[in-house]
Design a protein around this motif. Structure first.
Motif, mmCIF file in Angstrom:
data_model
loop_
_atom_site.group_PDB
_atom_site.id
_atom_site.type_symbol
_atom_site.label_atom_id
_atom_site.label_comp_id
_atom_site.label_asym_id
_atom_site.label_seq_id
_atom_site.Cartn_x
_atom_site.Cartn_y
_atom_site.Cartn_z
ATOM 1 N N SER A 30 0.841 -1.205 0.000
ATOM 2 C CA SER A 30 0.000 0.000 0.000
ATOM 3 C C SER A 30 0.871 1.249 0.000
ATOM 4 O O SER A 30 0.367 2.360 0.171
ATOM 5 N N ARG A 31 2.184 1.077 -0.195
ATOM 6 C CA ARG A 31 3.109 2.211 -0.254
ATOM 7 C C ARG A 31 3.259 2.707 -1.685
ATOM 8 O O ARG A 31 3.145 1.942 -2.636
ATOM 9 N N CYS A 32 3.557 3.998 -1.821
ATOM 10 C CA CYS A 32 3.874 4.547 -3.134
ATOM 11 C C CYS A 32 4.960 5.610 -2.967
ATOM 12 O O CYS A 32 5.078 6.227 -1.906
ATOM 13 N N ASN A 33 5.730 5.811 -4.030
ATOM 14 C CA ASN A 33 6.834 6.765 -3.979
ATOM 15 C C ASN A 33 6.545 8.061 -4.718
ATOM 16 O O ASN A 33 7.433 8.900 -4.896
ATOM 17 N N ILE A 34 5.308 8.247 -5.188
ATOM 18 C CA ILE A 34 4.880 9.548 -5.720
ATOM 19 C C ILE A 34 3.549 9.915 -5.069
ATOM 20 O O ILE A 34 2.973 9.114 -4.332
ATOM 21 N N GLN A 35 3.070 11.129 -5.333
ATOM 22 C CA GLN A 35 1.868 11.629 -4.664
ATOM 23 C C GLN A 35 0.848 12.101 -5.709
ATOM 24 O O GLN A 35 0.697 13.312 -5.936
ATOM 25 N N CYS A 36 0.175 11.150 -6.344
ATOM 26 C CA CYS A 36 -0.842 11.511 -7.338
ATOM 27 C C CYS A 36 -1.997 12.226 -6.647
ATOM 28 O O CYS A 36 -2.476 11.784 -5.599
ATOM 29 N N VAL A 37 -2.452 13.324 -7.242
ATOM 30 C CA VAL A 37 -3.408 14.208 -6.561
ATOM 31 C C VAL A 37 -4.757 13.541 -6.325
ATOM 32 O O VAL A 37 -5.497 13.948 -5.421
ATOM 33 N N MET A 38 -5.096 12.510 -7.112
ATOM 34 C CA MET A 38 -6.416 11.892 -7.008
ATOM 35 C C MET A 38 -6.410 10.602 -6.206
ATOM 36 O O MET A 38 -7.456 10.004 -5.968
ATOM 37 N N CYS A 39 -5.229 10.136 -5.771
ATOM 38 C CA CYS A 39 -5.099 8.817 -5.161
ATOM 39 C C CYS A 39 -5.352 8.867 -3.663
ATOM 40 O O CYS A 39 -4.906 9.798 -2.986
ATOM 41 N N PRO A 40 -6.017 7.850 -3.098
ATOM 42 C CA PRO A 40 -6.240 7.842 -1.645
ATOM 43 C C PRO A 40 -4.944 7.794 -0.842
ATOM 44 O O PRO A 40 -4.919 8.241 0.301
ATOM 45 N N VAL A 41 -3.864 7.263 -1.418
ATOM 46 C CA VAL A 41 -2.579 7.259 -0.717
ATOM 47 C C VAL A 41 -2.162 8.694 -0.385
ATOM 48 O O VAL A 41 -1.572 8.953 0.669
ATOM 49 N N THR A 42 -2.504 9.626 -1.274
ATOM 50 C CA THR A 42 -2.178 11.042 -1.082
ATOM 51 C C THR A 42 -3.272 11.764 -0.305
ATOM 52 O O THR A 42 -3.007 12.441 0.691
ATOM 53 N N VAL A 43 -4.514 11.594 -0.756
ATOM 54 C CA VAL A 43 -5.630 12.347 -0.169
ATOM 55 C C VAL A 43 -5.861 11.954 1.285
ATOM 56 O O VAL A 43 -6.193 12.794 2.123
ATOM 57 N N LEU A 44 -5.663 10.686 1.604
ATOM 58 C CA LEU A 44 -5.888 10.185 2.964
ATOM 59 C C LEU A 44 -4.566 9.939 3.695
ATOM 60 O O LEU A 44 -4.485 9.090 4.585
ATOM 61 N N ALA A 45 -3.540 10.681 3.319
ATOM 62 C CA ALA A 45 -2.184 10.421 3.819
ATOM 63 C C ALA A 45 -2.079 10.422 5.341
ATOM 64 O O ALA A 45 -1.308 9.647 5.915
ATOM 65 N N ASP A 46 -2.883 11.253 6.017
ATOM 66 C CA ASP A 46 -2.763 11.357 7.473
ATOM 67 C C ASP A 46 -3.273 10.115 8.202
ATOM 68 O O ASP A 46 -2.984 9.920 9.380
ATOM 69 N N ARG A 47 -4.008 9.250 7.488
ATOM 70 C CA ARG A 47 -4.509 8.018 8.112
ATOM 71 C C ARG A 47 -4.303 6.789 7.229
ATOM 72 O O ARG A 47 -5.019 5.796 7.360
ATOM 73 N N TRP A 48 -3.314 6.878 6.356
ATOM 74 C CA TRP A 48 -3.073 5.782 5.418
ATOM 75 C C TRP A 48 -1.916 4.916 5.906
ATOM 76 O O TRP A 48 -0.784 5.372 5.980
ATOM 77 N N PRO A 49 -2.151 3.641 6.224
ATOM 78 C CA PRO A 49 -1.053 2.762 6.637
ATOM 79 C C PRO A 49 -0.235 2.314 5.430
ATOM 80 O O PRO A 49 -0.790 1.899 4.416
ATOM 81 N N ARG A 50 1.054 2.419 5.563
ATOM 82 C CA ARG A 50 1.956 1.998 4.477
ATOM 83 C C ARG A 50 2.569 0.662 4.861
ATOM 84 O O ARG A 50 3.419 0.593 5.741
ATOM 85 N N ARG A 51 2.116 -0.373 4.198
ATOM 86 C CA ARG A 51 2.581 -1.712 4.558
ATOM 87 C C ARG A 51 2.818 -2.557 3.315
ATOM 88 O O ARG A 51 2.171 -2.365 2.282
ATOM 89 N N ASP A 52 3.756 -3.492 3.437
ATOM 90 C CA ASP A 52 4.012 -4.485 2.403
ATOM 91 C C ASP A 52 3.376 -5.805 2.829
ATOM 92 O O ASP A 52 3.362 -6.146 4.013
ATOM 93 N N MET A 53 2.861 -6.540 1.863
ATOM 94 C CA MET A 53 2.301 -7.854 2.170
ATOM 95 C C MET A 53 3.418 -8.784 2.635
ATOM 96 O O MET A 53 4.475 -8.860 2.016
#
Length: 367
Positions: A30-53
């Motif tokens: 669920s991690r990403c190395n860019i910040q697309c303006v429409m993506c939940p990884v960016t929009v919900l960044a303050d509550r987005w868990p970054r984890r690898d399976m």
């Protein structure tokens, strides 16, 4: 010859029975190395868990690989960030599955490309959001357009050097109101990079009112400028000989969306099983959406976790079967309606509604 044909037909039937799934979509990170303006990884960044399976989780999913044709290793993150992505591809290929994923292209180095070719990857999709650096980088913030296109160019050249027809290389162009004028130019760009196809996709998860203004599609006929851009893109594709697959710019309710929950399922990075990626967000019990002029909070849909029970057990749970049954009934209703119309009778009444979490998803409306 007849015996040989019968053997092939028998094999196909057995394979169809053994592999009831069209695809398993697996969110390897669920991690990403860019910040697309429409993506939940960016929009919900303050509550987005970054984890690898975890590999143990992946192996529990892999126990069901014999039941599917495709493994798609991508969810809301960037697959090439996972340190064991090559092992995952190898594991799926060893099970007789076709394998693909979508990438932002930032980590598509020559060494990565060589490994993907060695492993026999079947499909590589690379996302762009414009045909110029300024447009693309304003939407996919943190992406270097020149490097991205060069990475893709070098990968296709490497594929040619290896005299390989695989993987199929697709360019995914995200259509918005701000970039659709560049779609014809993007077609020519993809052809110049020797990609196999350009797929023009929609912004199919809208989180905020601001992003709602960003989407290109609508509930009615598209504006003239948008229609012209689409027509010019089709013309350009025919001229340069590139396969071009655009999603519609006008919504129309479908009996079942193209992420067909009757044949496809999604497993998140933490092992939770859902009908699709749009019914599950990392670490979220509620999914924020903006739909039809309203801000909504839709409960996430999970039917179990592969860490607790097998994928096939989860698939067969009564609540999951009840969810899918609504789509079966919708398909039957759609066929009945088509038959009634063909016979000159009135349209069928009492159409089965889609499951509630799907009713406010653009995918249900063909987008």
């Amino acid at each position: 010859m007849a015996d040989a044909v019968q053997r092939v037909v028998g094999w196909l039937r057995r394979r169809g029975a053994a592999r009831p799934f069209e695809a398993l979509q697996i969110e390897v990170t669920s991690r990403c190395n860019i910040q697309c303006v429409m993506c939940p990884v960016t929009v919900l960044a303050d509550r987005w868990p970054r984890r690898d399976m975890r590999w143990e989780t992946f192996e529990r999913i892999a126990a069901a690989f014999g039941h599917t044709d495709w493994i798609y290793l991508q969810g809301w993150g960037e697959p090439l960030l996972h340190r064991r992505i090559f092992d995952m591809i190898a594991r799926a290929k060893a099970a007789g599955c076709r394998v693909g994923f979508t990438t932002n292209g930032t980590r598509l180095t020559r060494r990565t490309g060589e490994r993907l070719l060695e492993l026999g990857l079947d499909l590589l999709a690379v996302s762009i959001a414009g045909a110029t650096a300024a447009t693309h980088e304003a939407i996919r913030v943190g992406s270097d357009f020149a490097r991205l296109t060069e990475n893709l160019r070098q990968f296709v050249l490497l594929r040619a050097e290896r005299r390989s027809a695989m993987p199929k290389v697709e360019v995914f162009f995200l259509m918005t109101r701000t970039n659709l004028a560049e779609l014809p130019q993007a077609v020519e760009l993809a052809a110049g990079l020797h990609a196999d196809e350009l797929v023009a996709t929609n912004l199919d998860y809208v989180i905020t009112p601001g992003l709602d203004e960003f989407r290109a599609y609508s509930s009615g006929p598209p504006a003239q400028a948008l229609r012209k851009a689409m027509e010019d893109a089709r013309t350009a594709a025919a001229r340069v000989g590139l396969a071009f697959r655009p999603y519609p710019l006008e919504s129309r309710e479908m009996a079942v969306c193209d992420l067909n929950p009757l044949k496809i399922l999604f497993v998140s990075a933490d092992g939770r099983v859902s009908p699709c990626v749009y019914t599950s967000l990392a670490g979220q019990s509620e999914i924020p959406r903006f739909f039809d002029g309203r801000s909504l909070s839709v409960p996430a849909v999970h039917f179990g976790n592969v860490g607790e029970r097998s994928l096939m057990e989860i698939w067969d749970r009564p609540e999951y079967r009840a969810f899918r049954r609504q789509f079966v009934d919708r398909l039957v209703g759609a066929k009945t309606m088509a038959l009634s119309t063909a016979r000159g009778k009135g349209a069928a009444e009492g159409e089965t509604p889609a499951p509630e979490p799907c009713r406010t998803c653009p995918k249900l409306y063909g987008l």
